[in-house]
Design a protein around this motif. Structure first.
Motif, PDB file in Angstrom:
ATOM      1  N   VAL A  41       0.836  -1.208   0.000  1.00 13.66           N
ATOM      2  CA  VAL A  41       0.000   0.000   0.000  1.00 13.66           C
ATOM      3  C   VAL A  41       0.867   1.253   0.000  1.00 13.66           C
ATOM      4  O   VAL A  41       0.617   2.207  -0.740  1.00 13.66           O
ATOM      5  CB  VAL A  41      -0.958   0.007   1.219  1.00 13.66           C
ATOM      6  N   SER A  42       1.915   1.245   0.833  1.00 13.04           N
ATOM      7  CA  SER A  42       2.809   2.409   0.909  1.00 13.04           C
ATOM      8  C   SER A  42       3.490   2.651  -0.431  1.00 13.04           C
ATOM      9  O   SER A  42       3.635   3.791  -0.875  1.00 13.04           O
ATOM     10  CB  SER A  42       3.863   2.200   2.000  1.00 13.04           C
ATOM     11  N   TYR A  43       3.903   1.548  -1.086  1.00 11.50           N
ATOM     12  CA  TYR A  43       4.569   1.677  -2.389  1.00 11.50           C
ATOM     13  C   TYR A  43       3.618   2.250  -3.432  1.00 11.50           C
ATOM     14  O   TYR A  43       3.960   3.174  -4.171  1.00 11.50           O
ATOM     15  CB  TYR A  43       5.089   0.315  -2.845  1.00 11.50           C
ATOM     16  N   LEU A  44       2.396   1.708  -3.474  1.00 12.87           N
ATOM     17  CA  LEU A  44       1.418   2.186  -4.449  1.00 12.87           C
ATOM     18  C   LEU A  44       1.063   3.647  -4.200  1.00 12.87           C
ATOM     19  O   LEU A  44       0.898   4.430  -5.135  1.00 12.87           O
ATOM     20  CB  LEU A  44       0.153   1.318  -4.400  1.00 12.87           C
ATOM     21  N   CYS A  45       0.938   4.000  -2.914  1.00 14.38           N
ATOM     22  CA  CYS A  45       0.629   5.390  -2.565  1.00 14.38           C
ATOM     23  C   CYS A  45       1.723   6.321  -3.068  1.00 14.38           C
ATOM     24  O   CYS A  45       1.448   7.403  -3.593  1.00 14.38           O
ATOM     25  CB  CYS A  45       0.480   5.548  -1.049  1.00 14.38           C
ATOM     26  N   SER A  46       2.993   5.878  -2.901  1.00 14.82           N
ATOM     27  CA  SER A  46       4.099   6.726  -3.345  1.00 14.82           C
ATOM     28  C   SER A  46       4.105   6.849  -4.863  1.00 14.82           C
ATOM     29  O   SER A  46       4.422   7.899  -5.411  1.00 14.82           O
ATOM     30  CB  SER A  46       5.433   6.158  -2.853  1.00 14.82           C
ATOM     31  N   CYS A  47       3.729   5.768  -5.552  1.00 14.26           N
ATOM     32  CA  CYS A  47       3.667   5.807  -7.021  1.00 14.26           C
ATOM     33  C   CYS A  47       2.572   6.746  -7.505  1.00 14.26           C
ATOM     34  O   CYS A  47       2.724   7.449  -8.501  1.00 14.26           O
ATOM     35  CB  CYS A  47       3.427   4.405  -7.582  1.00 14.26           C
ATOM     36  N   TRP A  48       1.432   6.727  -6.810  1.00 12.28           N
ATOM     37  CA  TRP A  48       0.288   7.552  -7.218  1.00 12.28           C
ATOM     38  C   TRP A  48       0.350   8.962  -6.633  1.00 12.28           C
ATOM     39  O   TRP A  48      -0.520   9.786  -6.887  1.00 12.28           O
ATOM     40  CB  TRP A  48      -1.019   6.892  -6.773  1.00 12.28           C
ATOM     41  N   GLY A  49       1.360   9.219  -5.813  1.00 12.15           N
ATOM     42  CA  GLY A  49       1.466  10.540  -5.196  1.00 12.15           C
ATOM     43  C   GLY A  49       0.456  10.742  -4.084  1.00 12.15           C
ATOM     44  O   GLY A  49       0.016  11.852  -3.820  1.00 12.15           O
ATOM     45  N   LEU A  50       0.059   9.649  -3.416  1.00 10.82           N
ATOM     46  CA  LEU A  50      -0.938   9.728  -2.350  1.00 10.82           C
ATOM     47  C   LEU A  50      -0.298   9.444  -1.001  1.00 10.82           C
ATOM     48  O   LEU A  50       0.580   8.592  -0.890  1.00 10.82           O
ATOM     49  CB  LEU A  50      -2.051   8.694  -2.577  1.00 10.82           C
ATOM     50  N   THR A  51      -0.740  10.136   0.017  1.00  9.16           N
ATOM     51  CA  THR A  51      -0.360   9.779   1.377  1.00  9.16           C
ATOM     52  C   THR A  51      -1.308   8.677   1.832  1.00  9.16           C
ATOM     53  O   THR A  51      -2.406   8.536   1.278  1.00  9.16           O
ATOM     54  CB  THR A  51      -0.502  10.985   2.320  1.00  9.16           C
ATOM     55  N   PRO A  52      -0.923   7.862   2.825  1.00  9.82           N
ATOM     56  CA  PRO A  52      -1.838   6.821   3.316  1.00  9.82           C
ATOM     57  C   PRO A  52      -3.190   7.378   3.732  1.00  9.82           C
ATOM     58  O   PRO A  52      -4.221   6.740   3.524  1.00  9.82           O
ATOM     59  CB  PRO A  52      -1.069   6.242   4.511  1.00  9.82           C
ATOM     60  N   LEU A  53      -3.209   8.598   4.320  1.00 15.68           N
ATOM     61  CA  LEU A  53      -4.471   9.197   4.756  1.00 15.68           C
ATOM     62  C   LEU A  53      -5.367   9.507   3.566  1.00 15.68           C
ATOM     63  O   LEU A  53      -6.568   9.235   3.578  1.00 15.68           O
ATOM     64  CB  LEU A  53      -4.199  10.480   5.551  1.00 15.68           C
ATOM     65  N   VAL A  54      -4.762  10.066   2.503  1.00 10.96           N
ATOM     66  CA  VAL A  54      -5.529  10.374   1.290  1.00 10.96           C
ATOM     67  C   VAL A  54      -6.019   9.088   0.638  1.00 10.96           C
ATOM     68  O   VAL A  54      -7.145   9.011   0.147  1.00 10.96           O
ATOM     69  CB  VAL A  54      -4.676  11.201   0.302  1.00 10.96           C
ATOM     70  N   ALA A  55      -5.168   8.064   0.653  1.00 11.00           N
ATOM     71  CA  ALA A  55      -5.560   6.772   0.081  1.00 11.00           C
ATOM     72  C   ALA A  55      -6.738   6.182   0.848  1.00 11.00           C
ATOM     73  O   ALA A  55      -7.671   5.630   0.259  1.00 11.00           O
ATOM     74  CB  ALA A  55      -4.376   5.812   0.119  1.00 11.00           C
ATOM     75  N   GLN A  56      -6.695   6.324   2.172  1.00 14.66           N
ATOM     76  CA  GLN A  56      -7.792   5.834   3.006  1.00 14.66           C
ATOM     77  C   GLN A  56      -9.082   6.585   2.688  1.00 14.66           C
ATOM     78  O   GLN A  56     -10.161   5.990   2.603  1.00 14.66           O
ATOM     79  CB  GLN A  56      -7.423   6.020   4.480  1.00 14.66           C
ATOM     80  N   GLN A  57      -8.950   7.898   2.496  1.00 10.69           N
ATOM     81  CA  GLN A  57     -10.114   8.721   2.152  1.00 10.69           C
ATOM     82  C   GLN A  57     -10.675   8.302   0.793  1.00 10.69           C
ATOM     83  O   GLN A  57     -11.889   8.231   0.604  1.00 10.69           O
ATOM     84  CB  GLN A  57      -9.709  10.196   2.127  1.00 10.69           C
ATOM     85  N   LYS A  58      -9.766   8.019  -0.157  1.00 12.21           N
ATOM     86  CA  LYS A  58     -10.190   7.583  -1.489  1.00 12.21           C
ATOM     87  C   LYS A  58     -10.962   6.271  -1.406  1.00 12.21           C
ATOM     88  O   LYS A  58     -11.989   6.093  -2.065  1.00 12.21           O
ATOM     89  CB  LYS A  58      -8.970   7.422  -2.393  1.00 12.21           C
ATOM     90  N   ASN A  59     -10.470   5.347  -0.576  1.00 13.64           N
ATOM     91  CA  ASN A  59     -11.158   4.066  -0.405  1.00 13.64           C
ATOM     92  C   ASN A  59     -12.558   4.262   0.156  1.00 13.64           C
ATOM     93  O   ASN A  59     -13.512   3.600  -0.267  1.00 13.64           O
ATOM     94  CB  ASN A  59     -10.350   3.156   0.528  1.00 13.64           C
ATOM     95  N   LYS A  60     -12.679   5.184   1.120  1.00 12.57           N
ATOM     96  CA  LYS A  60     -13.984   5.452   1.724  1.00 12.57           C
ATOM     97  C   LYS A  60     -14.935   6.054   0.695  1.00 12.57           C
ATOM     98  O   LYS A  60     -16.109   5.681   0.622  1.00 12.57           O
ATOM     99  CB  LYS A  60     -13.829   6.397   2.914  1.00 12.57           C
TER     100      LYS A  60
END
Length: 286
Positions: free
Chosen positions: A28-47
């Motif tokens: 997840v951390s790797y994908l977030c870094s590739c997409w330019g997302l922080t884990p918090l933003v990624a969590q928000q996107k999932n929600k």
């Protein structure tokens, strides 16, 4: 001794479940870094994605409207255009099925979104007006108050102070019925500010004195000091520096009692500036 220390503080064994969690976190951390997302933003996107999927699969129009509005709220700070899109979808469906509470909610959400864009303040006002009317009609007074606040903010941004005052007065009528003394005092202070912006100093002073009376009766020193500051500013605008000094001095005394160092320094600076305006340089330096 060494064995005991080592046993107590040694790393726990990595079970298969623990290993899966570690791998999942790394991926997840790797994908977030590739997409330019922080884990918090990624969590928000999932929600947000989850809300939109539920809306797509829902058989209830009311539920879909609610889910779209929730998604709009989730996206409001990161993807405004998408947030507007889902709020508009919610409004269109609510209008189609003639669901007044949901029409009001969608208008309110759109007003909030447009308020953050200075070029679209007029749209914010338009949607807030619709929301306020419907909330008042539905007797949802707390929601109506929130809509009146949006109207106040919108009209103030475009410097239409008469309309801002009109919105605040509608809120005042509700607070007076509810006998909410704190809210009434805050609203009088707001009216004082708006009338000061209009250079209607007589009315501004009337409102501020009413606010002051309530805060003094409630023995709220912090709010009382704030109103003293506002009255001092009002007199400053009129170049009446002697009266301005009088109210700044009252404010300073309360801030000293409250031991608010920041406000003490700030008000002391204003007092010095007023003495300078009066050309009393000795007192300005003390």
């Amino acid at each position: 001794m060494y064995f005991a220390y080592h046993t107590r503080f040694s790393q726990p064994k990595c079970t298969s479940m623990g290993l899966k969690k570690i791998i999942s976190f790394v991926v997840v951390s790797y994908l977030c870094s590739c997409w330019g997302l922080t884990p918090l933003v990624a969590q928000q996107k999932n929600k947000t994605d989850s809300l939109l999927k539920k809306a797509e699969n829902s058989n209830s129009n009311l539920e879909r409207i609610d889910l779209w509005l929730q998604a709009s709220g989730q996206l409001s700070s990161t993807k405004t255009e998408k947030a507007l899109e889902y709020a508009q979808k919610a409004l269109q469906l609510a209008q189609q099925i003639k669901a007044k509470p949901q029409i009001a909610d969608a208008n309110y959400q759109l007003s909030k979104l447009y308020l953050n864009h200075s070029t679209y303040t007029v749209w914010s006002i338009k949607y807030a007006q619709e929301a306020a009317l419907l909330y008042a009609e539905l007797n949802k007074l707390d929601y109506a108050l929130a809509a009146y606040d949006l109207l106040d903010q919108g009209y103030t941004k475009v410097q239409n102070y008469d309309k801002a005052i009109e919105s605040v007065m509608k809120a005042m009528a509700i607070y007076e019925k509810q006998k909410e003394q704190n809210a009434i005092a805050e609203t009088y202070a707001r009216l004082g500010f708006l009338n000061r912006k209009k250079a209607n100093y007589v009315r501004a002073l009337e409102c501020l004195l009413k606010s002051l009376e309530i805060w003094e009766n409630l023995k709220n020193k912090q709010k009382t000091a704030y109103i003293f500051d506002q009255i001092a500013l009002l007199y400053e605008d009129q170049n009446n520096f002697t009266k301005s000094l009088n109210f700044y001095s009252k404010s300073l005394e309360l801030h000293q009692q409250l031991k608010d160092r920041y406000k003490i320094a700030q008000i002391s600076k204003f007092i010095a500036q007023n003495y300078e305006n009066l050309r009393d340089y000795n007192k300005a330096l003390t």
